[in-house]
Design an enzyme around this catalytic site. Structure first.
Site, PDB file in Angstrom:
ATOM      1  N   HIS A   4       0.835  -1.201   0.000  1.00 38.79           N
ATOM      2  CA  HIS A   4       0.000   0.000   0.000  1.00 38.79           C
ATOM      3  C   HIS A   4       0.873   1.256   0.000  1.00 38.79           C
ATOM      4  CE1 HIS A   4      -3.146   2.564   2.294  1.00 38.79           C
ATOM      5  NE2 HIS A   4      -3.585   2.416   1.060  1.00 38.79           N
ATOM      6  N   GLU A  31       0.656  -0.385  -4.841  1.00 35.75           N
ATOM      7  CA  GLU A  31      -0.416   0.578  -5.086  1.00 35.75           C
ATOM      8  C   GLU A  31       0.127   1.947  -4.760  1.00 35.75           C
ATOM      9  OE1 GLU A  31      -3.922   3.018  -3.382  1.00 35.75           O
ATOM     10  OE2 GLU A  31      -1.983   2.478  -2.544  1.00 35.75           O
ATOM     11  N   ASP A  33      -0.982   6.496  -5.219  1.00 33.65           N
ATOM     12  CA  ASP A  33      -2.041   7.472  -5.519  1.00 33.65           C
ATOM     13  C   ASP A  33      -1.522   8.542  -6.469  1.00 33.65           C
ATOM     14  OD1 ASP A  33      -3.913   6.422  -3.407  1.00 33.65           O
ATOM     15  OD2 ASP A  33      -2.246   7.030  -2.121  1.00 33.65           O
ATOM     16  N   HIS A  46      -1.200  11.442  -1.746  1.00 31.98           N
ATOM     17  CA  HIS A  46      -2.513  10.976  -1.290  1.00 31.98           C
ATOM     18  C   HIS A  46      -3.456  12.114  -0.949  1.00 31.98           C
ATOM     19  CE1 HIS A  46      -5.474   9.525   1.670  1.00 31.98           C
ATOM     20  NE2 HIS A  46      -5.395   8.363   1.055  1.00 31.98           N
ATOM     21  N   GLU A 106      -3.876   4.211  -8.348  1.00 23.17           N
ATOM     22  CA  GLU A 106      -5.127   4.780  -7.859  1.00 23.17           C
ATOM     23  C   GLU A 106      -5.219   6.228  -8.307  1.00 23.17           C
ATOM     24  OE1 GLU A 106      -6.184   4.762  -3.618  1.00 23.17           O
ATOM     25  OE2 GLU A 106      -7.779   6.189  -4.120  1.00 23.17           O
TER      26      GLU A 106
HETATM   27  O1  G3P Z   1      -6.421   1.731  -3.353  1.00 21.46           O
HETATM   28  C1  G3P Z   1      -6.673   1.224  -2.094  1.00 21.46           C
HETATM   29  C2  G3P Z   1      -6.517   2.235  -1.007  1.00 21.46           C
HETATM   30  O2  G3P Z   1      -5.304   2.923  -1.173  1.00 21.46           O
HETATM   31  C3  G3P Z   1      -7.650   3.227  -0.956  1.00 21.46           C
HETATM   32  O3  G3P Z   1      -7.582   4.127   0.108  1.00 21.46           O
HETATM   33  O4  G3P Z   1      -7.131   6.319   1.102  1.00 21.46           O
HETATM   34  O5  G3P Z   1      -5.349   4.591   1.112  1.00 21.46           O
HETATM   35  O6  G3P Z   1      -5.974   5.724  -1.003  1.00 21.46           O
HETATM   36  P1  G3P Z   1      -6.458   5.235   0.333  1.00 21.46           P
HETATM   37 MG    MG Z   2      -4.653   4.633  -2.363  1.00 19.17          MG
END
Ligand code: G3P
Ligand code: MG
Length: 240
Positions: A4, A31, A33, A46, A106
């Site tokens: 993450h 993953e 952002d 993020h 993302e």
């Molecule tokens: O993509 C999964 C997760 O990252 C979604 O929540 O807030 O961590 O971007 P967040």
């Molecule tokens: Mg995310």
């Protein structure tokens, strides 16, 4: 298992150092952002604001990418990472490719920039990964249905995932409308029956943020395909 924000809790989120850390710890998928800077250049971050993860102030959407590149996005996490910049998406994409890391991009639009962010992120992803082997073709995901629709128009060949917190009753219609192949939801809001319904309908199912190994085992037993984790130590690349 998907690392993450690049390196989970082991590196400053959404930095190139985080991607390297995820890879170093054996993860094959990450993953991160993606948001647009003021000049519409996509970067990894993020929050819509800079304060939590950089030494800057204000909104990402009001700050041009060259300025973001001068900010420190590492020192807040640990002095070891001092000077780590807010990375350009293109640099993160090239790093993933060179490391052989699969990416879940993302799309995280700042408010009011949903469609533009989806279009720009998908267009750039299609360019960078155009000759990628099938196993490295990235997955675009977003909470923003407008961003996903724009991504679909810009790069229909790239797979898409719909992010939902709790899974609503009309999840199937939403997935169909956007041509999404996978659903990503909050593990705390998912139940076994819903998970099985999604899997049996032929969709991929991923959940965030899973940091408890027992929870991960339960989710996999329900048919979940992948989990996003910050605990790269407890839920490692070969965890099952
Ligand atoms: O993509 C999964 C997760 O990252 C979604 O929540 O807030 O961590 O971007 P967040
Ligand atoms: Mg995310």
């Amino acid at each position: 298992m998907i690392a993450h924000r690049g390196g989970g809790k082991f590196a400053p989120e959404n930095t190139l150092a985080a991607l390297r850390k995820g890879h170093e710890l054996g993860f094959r998928g990450v993953e991160f952002d993606v948001m647009l800077a003021a000049d519409a250049v996509p970067v990894l971050i993020h929050d819509e604001t800079l304060e939590r993860t950089t030494n800057g102030r204000g909104n990402v959407a009001d700050t041009p990418a060259p300025v973001l590149g001068t900010l420190d996005a590492g020192a807040w996490f640990d002095a070891h990472y001092r000077g780590e910049p807010v990375p350009l998406f293109v640099d993160a994409a090239r790093l993933c490719l060179s490391l052989g890391l699969w990416a879940n991009i993302e799309i995280k639009p700042a408010t009011g920039h949903e469609a533009t962010t989806g279009r720009v992120a998908a267009t750039l992803a299609a360019q960078v990964w155009q000759d990628a082997p099938p196993g490295l073709v990235p997955l675009l995901s977003s909470f923003s249905e407008a961003a996903l629709a724009a991504a679909r128009s810009a790069a229909p060949q790239l797979p898409r995932g719909l992010l939902l917190d709790a899974v609503p009753d009309d999840w199937h219609a939403r997935m169909t409308a956007l041509g999404c192949l996978s659903l990503h939801c909050n593990q705390a809001r998912l139940d076994e029956r819903t998970a099985q319904g999604i899997v049996q309908a032929g969709y991929g199912l991923a959940t965030w943020t899973v940091n408890d190994p027992d929870a991960a085992r339960r989710l996999f037993a329900w048919g979940v395909d992948a989990v996003f984790t910050d605990r790269l130590d407890l839920i490692g690349p070969d965890f099952c």
